[in-house]
Write an enzyme that holds these catalytic residues in place. Structure first.
Site, PDB file in Angstrom:
ATOM      1  N   PHE A  12       0.616  -1.139   0.529  1.00  0.00           N
ATOM      2  CA  PHE A  12       0.164   0.389   0.138  1.00  0.00           C
ATOM      3  C   PHE A  12       0.553   1.354  -0.278  1.00  0.00           C
ATOM      4  O   PHE A  12       0.772   2.044   0.712  1.00  0.00           O
ATOM      5  CB  PHE A  12      -0.807  -0.433   1.412  1.00  0.00           C
ATOM      6  CG  PHE A  12      -1.986  -1.561   1.797  1.00  0.00           C
ATOM      7  CD1 PHE A  12      -2.526  -1.982   0.515  1.00  0.00           C
ATOM      8  CD2 PHE A  12      -1.629  -2.062   2.293  1.00  0.00           C
ATOM      9  CE1 PHE A  12      -3.268  -3.204   0.445  1.00  0.00           C
ATOM     10  CE2 PHE A  12      -2.520  -3.057   2.672  1.00  0.00           C
ATOM     11  CZ  PHE A  12      -2.993  -3.638   1.330  1.00  0.00           C
ATOM     12  N   GLU A  72      -4.330   2.133  -7.181  1.00  0.00           N
ATOM     13  CA  GLU A  72      -4.340   3.932  -6.421  1.00  0.00           C
ATOM     14  C   GLU A  72      -5.996   4.039  -6.470  1.00  0.00           C
ATOM     15  O   GLU A  72      -6.436   4.604  -5.297  1.00  0.00           O
ATOM     16  CB  GLU A  72      -3.694   4.875  -6.857  1.00  0.00           C
ATOM     17  CG  GLU A  72      -2.359   4.355  -6.779  1.00  0.00           C
ATOM     18  CD  GLU A  72      -1.242   4.176  -5.489  1.00  0.00           C
ATOM     19  OE1 GLU A  72      -1.802   4.800  -4.292  1.00  0.00           O
ATOM     20  OE2 GLU A  72       0.063   4.023  -5.843  1.00  0.00           O
TER      21      GLU A  72
END
Ligand SMILES: Cc1cc2nc3c(=O)[nH]c(=O)nc-3n(C[C@H](O)[C@H](O)[C@H](O)COP(=O)(O)OP(=O)(O)OC[C@H]3O[C@@H](n4cnc5c(N)ncnc54)[C@H](O)[C@@H]3O)c2cc1C
Ligand code: SF4
Lengths: 762, 327
Positions: free
Chosen positions: A245, A729
């Site tokens: 992430f 994203e």
């Protein structure tokens, strides 16, 4: 014992680009066959652990490690007194100061929880126990706990993030309808399932590092520069990653500590961060705040947007969480002004976390747009469509593709938006107020040159070889699909080797750029390998296809033949055998022809060659629109998301199944951001007091409703060779405002500071 | 985590005897003990494993009530048909607690003795001041992040809340803790911090919980446990209520009502003033709302936990209305 039924792979088209092929490495992961960084069976390991500061600012005066050194099993204690002889490595851009020493265990304390010592012992338990015997004397200085601290000041303007056109202040003042609001987001963390850590081993001046990495080449470069050894001497291995992430793109101080300890001891060392250390050893998303003013006509045409934002950074590096990233491009507006500041505080330097910049930015502008809609008495969907941006007003360039209108209208249709009643508090079910809200999102298409190798083996198997990584997003699968398509073979005839800095260079798996970048290289290499094989097959006198008279060959259904059924058809292995070849190996990259070795190295190990979204003819972005339904128990202030429909324009989808799961993952993280996640800082000593998974809450399955995702994209060949835009994203961007807007619709209460915890609604 | 020795007890007497040694601690499911040992909060020199003691895991329910062995697992009790029928609030308090994995490991005895979630209590290296851990050292929570701290039963020395759910249901229905040699009501078993926050219960060194008994009652049979929190699952209560209700024959006048609160007090909190205000009254949303506010009599907030004073009476009211058939 049968562990599981053999999986069905759907229809044959799954094995081509765009097919819904299931996860290539899925079986390995669910059966425990995938080895993660901390699981490598290395002989003779020593175990290192970190000791962290308990003050927010000051200096380490002394470290008394005598008792720790005498404790059972202890091999070494490292402190700020140890000069490890390391040098500062390059930054993201590949820039590096000359001969600047690097101290991974610095004497200067910049935040509470900073690593200042390390203990290495025969077992982890011994190291932990010894660490408690270490006595650190500090000289404490005043600190700034957060940007809400009065001592924090206004921070500094980031000139490169200032943007504007028209005369925003004047147009705002003239606008008949105006709204203004301040929106804020707290510190948020990655909370990847796999914590950070590494196993490291030296052989002479060669080092092997097993470490989860979103960028094997970039991180290998850091190790080589820290230790002053040739890049080729570093091997960073990272075939499987339990989520990143954004947190696993750079080598971190604890890596330098473990590698130094290993070299000094002459033994392999393992260092695993504890879960709480995953909240302090690297930064999550910075806390942000932004003031937005919008001016519009009475019929809802935007006249001006004025945006002033700020984010926290550390006292030793500037990391802007760009609150003005989505603001200029979501809507058509002729007058615009945006500025962003960073405010240094005593915290670890923040970092990239899913949807960096765009994410908090969308929370601001998408909340503000709904505030405007309510002020105008207009349907928020209508307001958005009315101010649709026909081109990019910031760069002045046309969009490569932008199907946000379709995302809004098709999303609204699937959600049933037309059945909404406009007034807040007008939809109810028993004790529960029901609300609907919209949030749009965007993320730029960026790309970097990459390299890939294709090997056709004598046994007919095809290998795809790249240093690119797969942290769950699907690199293995889509690379296998690409090669399978080029050679017309089933996916299980392909092998994919990833996650090793010794393999061909690739873009970072970050900023949603890996798939677009690496697929280009793999496709190029695979096509070149196929061309080479065709050339051999048509010209080599040993080839049964030579006499067909064809000038090309077809590859399909696992067989190679001349077009229009002239002559024989062969499998890959039959053809290779006939040609007497063990292997055909082709390496290709997507750098301009004739790039030097130096340029190649720079391309794989720095961000210097990254292509931004507006560097070419077009402005290139992914887009999405989220529609959220919430149920709020008004007595308790509890919010439950009961339904989400999200429509995405991410161009062509290389594997819809995996893309959908990335979108869903982003949406789920967005639910956490909207309702739960917040690093709580004790202002007295700057410590984050909920740095563990019992207290820092992320959504559980029970918090995740039915999520419907829709693709409205079309192939965008302006954005990438194969027509895709980024998918990883964008999924989170716009979710939090959609939920906040739904909460307003349900309750009439506008929450401008995330997360929307129950006390804000009672 | 410090080295400790491990001792597996084969009888209750042996376990009690072993637990008398200094530094010895009983080990049941270990979900509290090992967690806090890793945090450096609990430092056993010997763990006395009681999970192999025979007979302590039994659950029996008859007309008189329930007896739950100390080693019964949270999950087993939550799913027990007799418990669900006669004591729905007890079953619900457990199924809404922790996670499935924890409920499969953790025992009822250990559950009562779980420790506070005060962040300052759990991080000794960074926050040395904590009267509960180290009497006389101070209280780091005062002036700190207090969103989860107690508003009832606090003292100048400690404002940590009791985090458990089950004990809240137990205290509402007059459950009794069996300690082998003696018995004591759950209400009296737990102590408010006063000047000795390190003493959380009346349990003496060498004593062991063997069982919990809950007397049957009409109120217990018509009961519920309502737990309110930001996350839908796997979170401690921001505020919770265990409520049981028995009507007179008219079906609207309260004969017997039990109210206890969780997540807001330093111990499982019986709200007798709410019970008294409603006993003999005709149940209506208005009377319930007014009475529920009494639950916060004497409440003191410390900054961020102020919302609990507003929230808790609403939770109590909803739970009462639910068992009263009014929502
Ligand atoms: C992440 C997490 C979330 C949680 N969420 C919740 C929640 O939402 N609600 C909730 O109620 N609880 C929750 N808990 C707490 C959990 O319920 C307790 O940890 C568990 O019930 C303790 O039982 P155990 O058998 O594991 O106890 P152990 O850890 O074995 O023991 C706990 C303590 O009790 C002592 N002890 C154990 N048995 C006896 C006995 N028979 N006699 C005397 N002393 C004894 C031990 O010496 C120790 O001091 C959570 C825990 C965790 C880790
Ligand atoms: S509230 Fe109690 S447990 Fe928490 S720090 Fe203060 S004394 Fe310790």
């Amino acid at each position: 014992m049968t562990i599981m039924e053999p999986r069905k792979h759907g229809d044959a088209s799954d094995g081509t680009v765009g097919g819904r092929q299931t996860r290539f490495e899925g079986n390995l992961k669910v059966t425990g066959g995938a080895t993660y960084a901390l699981e490598y069976p290395v002989e003779g390991l020593a175990y290192a652990i970190l000791v962290q500061s308990t003050i927010p600012a000051g200096r380490v005066v002394s470290v008394d490690a005598e008792k720790a050194l005498a404790a059972p099993g202890v091999l070494m204690v490292l402190t700020p007194d140890d000069d490890m002889g390391l040098l500062v490595a390059s930054d993201w851009g590949g820039n590096r100061p000359e001969n600047q020493p690097y101290y991974p265990l610095p004497r200067q304390v910049q935040y509470n929880g900073q690593s200042i010592a390390a203990v290495v012992a025969e077992s982890r338990e011994q190291a932990v126990e010894a660490a408690r015997l270490i006595c650190i004397t500090y000289e404490q200085t005043p600190h700034v706990a957060s940007f809400n601290d009065t001592a924090a000041g206004e921070g500094k303007v980031m000139d490169n993030l200032t943007s504007g056109w028209g005369d925003a202040e004047a147009a705002l003042a003239d606008a008949p309808v105006q709204i203004e609001g301040e929106y804020s987001t707290p510190r948020e963390y990655h909370v990847a399932m796999e914590p950070h850590g590494l196993t490291v081993k030296w052989d002479g001046d060669q080092i092997t590092v097993w470490e989860p990495s979103q960028w094997s080449h970039g991180m290998a470069r850091s190790y080589s520069e820290w230790f002053g050894i040739p890049y080729e001497n570093v091997r960073l291995i990272s075939p499987f990653i339990g989520g990143g992430f954004g947190s696993k793109g750079a080598a971190l101080a604890h890596g330098a500590v473990a590698a130094f300890a290993s070299r000094k001891l002459g033994r392999p060392v393992k260092l695993a961060l504890t879960r709480p250390q995953n909240f302090t050893n690297y930064g999550g998303r910075a806390a942000t705040r932004q003031r937005i003013k919008i001016g519009a006509t009475e019929d809802g045409i935007l006249q001006a947007i004025v945006h002033r934002g700020a984010s926290e950074t550390s006292t030793y590096a500037d990391w802007p969480e760009q609150t003005g990233a989505a603001t200029p491009i979501l809507y058509k507006v002729e007058n615009f002004s945006s500025q962003h500041r960073v405010v240094p505080v005593n915290a670890v330097t923040p970092g990239a976390l899913r949807g960096p910049g765009k994410n908090p930015s969308a929370f601001g502008i998408e909340s503000a747009m709904e505030e405007l809609a309510y002020k105008l008495g207009m349907d928020p969907l209508e307001l958005r469509l009315k101010n649709y941006a026909d081109h990019d007003y910031q760069s002045g360039k046309p969009w490569s593709t932008r199907r946000l209108r379709e995302a809004l209208t098709e999303g609204a249709e699937a959600f049933g938006w037309s059945k909404r009643s406009h007034e807040p508090r007008s939809m109810r079910d028993g004790n529960q107020l029901i609300g609907w809200g919209i949030g749009c999102g965007t993320f730029p298409v960026i790309q970097a040159p990459s390299e890939a190798m294709i090997r056709i083996l004598g046994n007919g198997r095809v290998e795809v070889v790249s240093g690119a990584i797969d942290m769950g997003q699907g690199t293995y699968t889509i690379l296998a699909q690409t090669a399978a398509e080029v050679f017309g073979i089933p996916v299980d005839q392909v092998e994919v080797h990833l996650g090793d800095s010794r393999l061909p260079g690739a873009a970072i798996a970050g900023g949603s750029m890996l798939a677009g970048s690496i697929l280009g290289a793999v496709h190029k290499a695979a096509t070149a390998a196929r061309d080479e094989l065709i050339g051999l097959a048509l010209n080599d006198e040993k080839s049964p296809l030579r006499d067909t008279g064809a000038n090309t060959l077809t590859f399909s259904g696992g067989r190679i033949a001349a077009p229009r059924d002239q002559g024989p058809s062969l499998t890959l292995s039959e053809l290779m055998a006939a040609l007497g070849r063990d292997e055909i190996e082709i390496l290709r990259n997507t750098l301009p022809e004739g790039a030097t070795a130096q340029e190649q190295h720079q391309a794989w190990t720095s961000m210097a060659k990254v292509q931004g979204p507006t560097m070419g003819e077009y402005s290139m972005h992914s887009w999405c629109a989220h529609f959220a339904e919430v149920r709020v128990d008004e007595d308790f202030g509890t919010v439950r998301v009961s339904r989400i429909v999200s429509a995405f324009d991410c161009g062509r989808l290389y594997n819809p199944r995996l893309v959908e799961s990335q979108w869903r993952g982003g949406i789920i993280m967005g639910i956490g951001q909207a309702l739960l996640e917040e690093g709580l800082v004790d202002q007295r000593n700057g410590r984050t007091v909920n740095g563990n998974m019992g207290d820092y809450l992320v959504p559980t399955n029970a918090d995740v409703p039915h999520i419907e995702v829709i693709s409205v994209g079309v192939p965008d060949y302006g954005a990438s060779a194969l027509g895709g835009k980024g998918v990883g994203e964008v999924g989170i961007v716009g979710v939090a405002p959609a939920i906040a807007n739904a909460v307003f619709h349900a309750t009439g209460k506008r929450v401008r500071d995330l997360p929307i915890t129950l006390e804000k609604l009672i | 985590m410090r080295d400790f020795s491990y001792y597996r007890a084969s009888s209750a007497d042996e376990a009690r005897h072993a637990a008398l040694q200094s530094g010895a601690m009983l080990l049941a499911g270990g979900t509290t003990l090992l967690d806090l040992a890793k945090c450096g909060v609990m430092e056993p020199e010997t763990v006395v494993d009681i999970t192999h003691l025979p007979g302590l895991g039994r659950i029996t329910v008859d007309a008189g009530g329930a007896t739950i062995g100390a080693l019964a697992k949270m999950g087993e009790v939550a799913d027990h048909a007799g418990i669900r029928a006669a004591f729905p609030a007890v079953s619900e308090s457990l199924s809404l607690a922790a996670s499935a994995q924890l409920r499969n490991m953790a025992t009822i005895g250990g559950n009562l003795l779980q420790r506070t979630r005060c962040s300052y209590f759990r991080e000794p290296d960074v926050f040395p001041a904590c009267h509960k851990r180290n009497p006389g050292s101070g209280c780091s929570a005062l002036g700190g992040v207090t969103r989860n701290h107690a508003v009832l039963g606090t003292s100048d020395t400690c404002i940590a809340s009791y985090p458990g759910d089950l004990a809240v249901a137990l205290v509402a229905f007059d459950a009794v803790v069996e300690l082998g040699g003696r018995t004591i009501s759950v209400d009296d078993f737990f102590l408010t911090p006063g000047n000795t926050p390190e003493r959380e219960t009346v349990l003496e060194r060498g004593e062991m919980i063997t069982a919990i008994t809950v007397p049957a009652s009409a109120a217990a049979k018509n009961s519920t446990y309502l737990k309110v929190r930001d996350r839908q699952s796997y979170e401690f209560a921001a505020a919770s209520a265990a409520v049981g209700l028995e009507f007179e024959a008219d079906g609207r006048t309260v004969r017997d009502i039990r109210v206890a609160l969780g997540g807001v007090a330093t111990k499982p909190w019986r709200a007798r003033n709410v019970e008294q205000a409603l006993t003999g009254k005709v149940l209506s949303p208005e009377t319930v709302e007014v009475a529920s506010r009494l639950a916060m009599e004497g409440a003191v907030s410390h900054g961020a936990n102020h919302y609990k004073i507003e929230l808790a009476p609403r939770v109590v009211a909803r739970a009462i209305l639910k068992v009263g058939g009014l929502v």
